[in-house]
Design a protein around this motif. Structure first.
Motif, PDB file in Angstrom:
ATOM      1  N   GLU A  93       0.837  -1.209   0.000  1.00 40.86           N
ATOM      2  CA  GLU A  93       0.000   0.000   0.000  1.00 40.86           C
ATOM      3  C   GLU A  93       0.868   1.253   0.000  1.00 40.86           C
ATOM      4  O   GLU A  93       0.553   2.238  -0.691  1.00 40.86           O
ATOM      5  CB  GLU A  93      -0.917  -0.003   1.228  1.00 40.86           C
ATOM      6  CG  GLU A  93      -2.017  -1.035   1.156  1.00 40.86           C
ATOM      7  CD  GLU A  93      -2.746  -1.239   2.486  1.00 40.86           C
ATOM      8  OE1 GLU A  93      -3.869  -1.771   2.455  1.00 40.86           O
ATOM      9  OE2 GLU A  93      -2.185  -0.875   3.550  1.00 40.86           O
ATOM     10  N   CYS A  94       1.958   1.215   0.761  1.00 41.91           N
ATOM     11  CA  CYS A  94       2.889   2.349   0.802  1.00 41.91           C
ATOM     12  C   CYS A  94       3.493   2.610  -0.572  1.00 41.91           C
ATOM     13  O   CYS A  94       3.585   3.755  -1.014  1.00 41.91           O
ATOM     14  CB  CYS A  94       3.985   2.067   1.835  1.00 41.91           C
ATOM     15  SG  CYS A  94       5.246   3.345   1.955  1.00 41.91           S
ATOM     16  N   ILE A  95       3.901   1.554  -1.258  1.00 43.00           N
ATOM     17  CA  ILE A  95       4.492   1.685  -2.599  1.00 43.00           C
ATOM     18  C   ILE A  95       3.501   2.339  -3.554  1.00 43.00           C
ATOM     19  O   ILE A  95       3.839   3.285  -4.266  1.00 43.00           O
ATOM     20  CB  ILE A  95       4.939   0.299  -3.118  1.00 43.00           C
ATOM     21  CG1 ILE A  95       6.120  -0.223  -2.293  1.00 43.00           C
ATOM     22  CG2 ILE A  95       5.284   0.362  -4.609  1.00 43.00           C
ATOM     23  CD1 ILE A  95       6.368  -1.710  -2.455  1.00 43.00           C
ATOM     24  N   ARG A  96       2.274   1.853  -3.567  1.00 35.87           N
ATOM     25  CA  ARG A  96       1.255   2.401  -4.461  1.00 35.87           C
ATOM     26  C   ARG A  96       0.969   3.873  -4.138  1.00 35.87           C
ATOM     27  O   ARG A  96       0.856   4.705  -5.041  1.00 35.87           O
ATOM     28  CB  ARG A  96      -0.024   1.571  -4.358  1.00 35.87           C
ATOM     29  CG  ARG A  96       0.124   0.167  -4.921  1.00 35.87           C
ATOM     30  CD  ARG A  96      -1.167  -0.648  -4.792  1.00 35.87           C
ATOM     31  NE  ARG A  96      -0.942  -2.037  -5.108  1.00 35.87           N
ATOM     32  CZ  ARG A  96      -0.806  -2.538  -6.331  1.00 35.87           C
ATOM     33  NH1 ARG A  96      -0.879  -1.731  -7.363  1.00 35.87           N
ATOM     34  NH2 ARG A  96      -0.600  -3.822  -6.516  1.00 35.87           N
ATOM     35  N   ARG A  97       0.844   4.177  -2.854  1.00 36.87           N
ATOM     36  CA  ARG A  97       0.530   5.552  -2.445  1.00 36.87           C
ATOM     37  C   ARG A  97       1.665   6.507  -2.788  1.00 36.87           C
ATOM     38  O   ARG A  97       1.442   7.583  -3.358  1.00 36.87           O
ATOM     39  CB  ARG A  97       0.241   5.598  -0.940  1.00 36.87           C
ATOM     40  CG  ARG A  97      -0.047   7.010  -0.418  1.00 36.87           C
ATOM     41  CD  ARG A  97      -0.269   7.038   1.078  1.00 36.87           C
ATOM     42  NE  ARG A  97       0.801   6.425   1.836  1.00 36.87           N
ATOM     43  CZ  ARG A  97       1.992   6.989   2.064  1.00 36.87           C
ATOM     44  NH1 ARG A  97       2.265   8.189   1.581  1.00 36.87           N
ATOM     45  NH2 ARG A  97       2.904   6.360   2.777  1.00 36.87           N
ATOM     46  N   GLU A  98       2.904   6.130  -2.449  1.00 34.77           N
ATOM     47  CA  GLU A  98       4.039   7.024  -2.705  1.00 34.77           C
ATOM     48  C   GLU A  98       4.253   7.252  -4.193  1.00 34.77           C
ATOM     49  O   GLU A  98       4.530   8.374  -4.620  1.00 34.77           O
ATOM     50  CB  GLU A  98       5.319   6.482  -2.053  1.00 34.77           C
ATOM     51  CG  GLU A  98       5.370   6.628  -0.550  1.00 34.77           C
ATOM     52  CD  GLU A  98       5.444   8.077  -0.078  1.00 34.77           C
ATOM     53  OE1 GLU A  98       5.732   8.986  -0.880  1.00 34.77           O
ATOM     54  OE2 GLU A  98       5.201   8.306   1.117  1.00 34.77           O
ATOM     55  N   LEU A  99       4.137   6.200  -4.993  1.00 29.05           N
ATOM     56  CA  LEU A  99       4.298   6.366  -6.442  1.00 29.05           C
ATOM     57  C   LEU A  99       3.245   7.327  -6.980  1.00 29.05           C
ATOM     58  O   LEU A  99       3.558   8.235  -7.766  1.00 29.05           O
ATOM     59  CB  LEU A  99       4.206   5.009  -7.151  1.00 29.05           C
ATOM     60  CG  LEU A  99       4.451   5.034  -8.657  1.00 29.05           C
ATOM     61  CD1 LEU A  99       5.881   5.461  -8.982  1.00 29.05           C
ATOM     62  CD2 LEU A  99       4.154   3.669  -9.277  1.00 29.05           C
ATOM     63  N   TYR A 100       2.001   7.178  -6.524  1.00 35.63           N
ATOM     64  CA  TYR A 100       0.932   8.057  -6.994  1.00 35.63           C
ATOM     65  C   TYR A 100       1.137   9.492  -6.503  1.00 35.63           C
ATOM     66  O   TYR A 100       1.011  10.447  -7.277  1.00 35.63           O
ATOM     67  CB  TYR A 100      -0.427   7.535  -6.528  1.00 35.63           C
ATOM     68  CG  TYR A 100      -1.567   8.416  -6.962  1.00 35.63           C
ATOM     69  CD1 TYR A 100      -2.011   8.407  -8.285  1.00 35.63           C
ATOM     70  CD2 TYR A 100      -2.171   9.294  -6.074  1.00 35.63           C
ATOM     71  CE1 TYR A 100      -3.038   9.236  -8.706  1.00 35.63           C
ATOM     72  CE2 TYR A 100      -3.204  10.131  -6.485  1.00 35.63           C
ATOM     73  CZ  TYR A 100      -3.634  10.092  -7.799  1.00 35.63           C
ATOM     74  OH  TYR A 100      -4.639  10.925  -8.210  1.00 35.63           O
ATOM     75  N   GLU A 101       1.452   9.663  -5.218  1.00 38.60           N
ATOM     76  CA  GLU A 101       1.608  11.006  -4.663  1.00 38.60           C
ATOM     77  C   GLU A 101       2.733  11.787  -5.331  1.00 38.60           C
ATOM     78  O   GLU A 101       2.607  12.989  -5.564  1.00 38.60           O
ATOM     79  CB  GLU A 101       1.870  10.929  -3.158  1.00 38.60           C
ATOM     80  CG  GLU A 101       0.651  10.591  -2.340  1.00 38.60           C
ATOM     81  CD  GLU A 101       0.931  10.501  -0.844  1.00 38.60           C
ATOM     82  OE1 GLU A 101      -0.015  10.218  -0.099  1.00 38.60           O
ATOM     83  OE2 GLU A 101       2.090  10.722  -0.420  1.00 38.60           O
ATOM     84  N   GLU A 102       3.835  11.103  -5.631  1.00 40.11           N
ATOM     85  CA  GLU A 102       4.996  11.818  -6.168  1.00 40.11           C
ATOM     86  C   GLU A 102       4.998  11.925  -7.682  1.00 40.11           C
ATOM     87  O   GLU A 102       5.703  12.766  -8.234  1.00 40.11           O
ATOM     88  CB  GLU A 102       6.291  11.164  -5.676  1.00 40.11           C
ATOM     89  CG  GLU A 102       6.455  11.304  -4.165  1.00 40.11           C
ATOM     90  CD  GLU A 102       7.830  10.931  -3.657  1.00 40.11           C
ATOM     91  OE1 GLU A 102       8.641  10.361  -4.421  1.00 40.11           O
ATOM     92  OE2 GLU A 102       8.098  11.209  -2.470  1.00 40.11           O
ATOM     93  N   THR A 103       4.210  11.097  -8.377  1.00 41.10           N
ATOM     94  CA  THR A 103       4.259  11.109  -9.848  1.00 41.10           C
ATOM     95  C   THR A 103       2.896  11.088 -10.522  1.00 41.10           C
ATOM     96  O   THR A 103       2.794  11.416 -11.699  1.00 41.10           O
ATOM     97  CB  THR A 103       5.048   9.888 -10.368  1.00 41.10           C
ATOM     98  OG1 THR A 103       4.300   8.697 -10.096  1.00 41.10           O
ATOM     99  CG2 THR A 103       6.424   9.798  -9.734  1.00 41.10           C
ATOM    100  N   GLY A 104       1.864  10.627  -9.840  1.00 44.60           N
ATOM    101  CA  GLY A 104       0.563  10.416 -10.471  1.00 44.60           C
ATOM    102  C   GLY A 104       0.430   9.054 -11.122  1.00 44.60           C
ATOM    103  O   GLY A 104      -0.643   8.693 -11.608  1.00 44.60           O
TER     104      GLY A 104
END
Length: 198
Positions: A93-104
């Motif tokens: 979940e952290c991986i998915r959230r961080e990738l989305y937050e920082e790049t979309g």
């Protein structure tokens, strides 16, 4: 080294400063200063829990790199998408959230999540995961007001040129190097591999 004791000397909002005392091999006292993201009760707590992730992402044979302003050095450098794991969040979940937050971008496929490793062992017990993912989607900005990030995918040739001219965080530099050279570099210098290629 013989461990003698540990005490907290400063308690910040995000980092806590500790002094560790050791008896060195000459029998003298050695005091070592560290910072931690965690509240530490005793020496067994050092590096006990991982606190975040660095993400090596790919799309269509290209590697994701962030050009990110880092306040600790007062400049922008090339970096991996990365961030802290929130309470109750799985590492996926952290991986998915961080990738989305920082790049979309979204995670199309989790390729590999390595066991946690120490990210700044010279002065901290911080331990993070390294994840390899295939990314999907288009770039969009979801960063906080305190983040300045531009993200894009780079070809091997582009990354090779960046490695010669730009500054990187150490993990992103290592990932970028292996993206450009990979096993091919080691195979070129391995006599066994040369024999197999003949």
């Amino acid at each position: 080294m013989k461990f003698l004791g540990m005490k907290k000397v400063w308690d910040g909002k995000y980092l806590k400063n500790y002094e560790l005392s050791y008896e060195n091999k000459a029998g003298r006292l050695k005091t070592y200063e560290i910072v931690s993201r965690k509240e530490l009760e005793d020496v067994q707590d050092l590096g006990r829990r991982a606190s975040g992730v660095s993400i090596v992402a790919f799309q269509d044979g290209k590697m994701l790199l962030l050009r990110e302003f880092r306040m600790s050095i007062n400049k922008a450098i090339f970096n991996l998408c990365a961030g802290m794991q929130e309470k109750g969040e799985t590492i996926e979940e952290c991986i998915r959230r961080e990738l989305y937050e920082e790049t979309g971008l979204s995670v199309k496929k989790m390729l590999k999540i390595l066991p946690p490793s120490y990210s700044a062992v010279g002065f901290s017990d911080t331990k993070t995961y390294i994840a390899f993912v295939e990314a999907d989607g288009d770039f969009s900005d979801h960063t906080s007001d305190n983040e300045e990030i531009s993200a894009r995918f780079y070809s091997r040739e582009e990354v090779k040129a960046l490695l010669e001219t730009q500054e990187f965080s150490s993990r992103s530099q290592m990932a970028a190097f292996f993206f450009t050279e990979g096993a091919e570099l080691w195979n070129k210098n391995d006599p066994k591999q040369e024999d197999e290629d003949k």
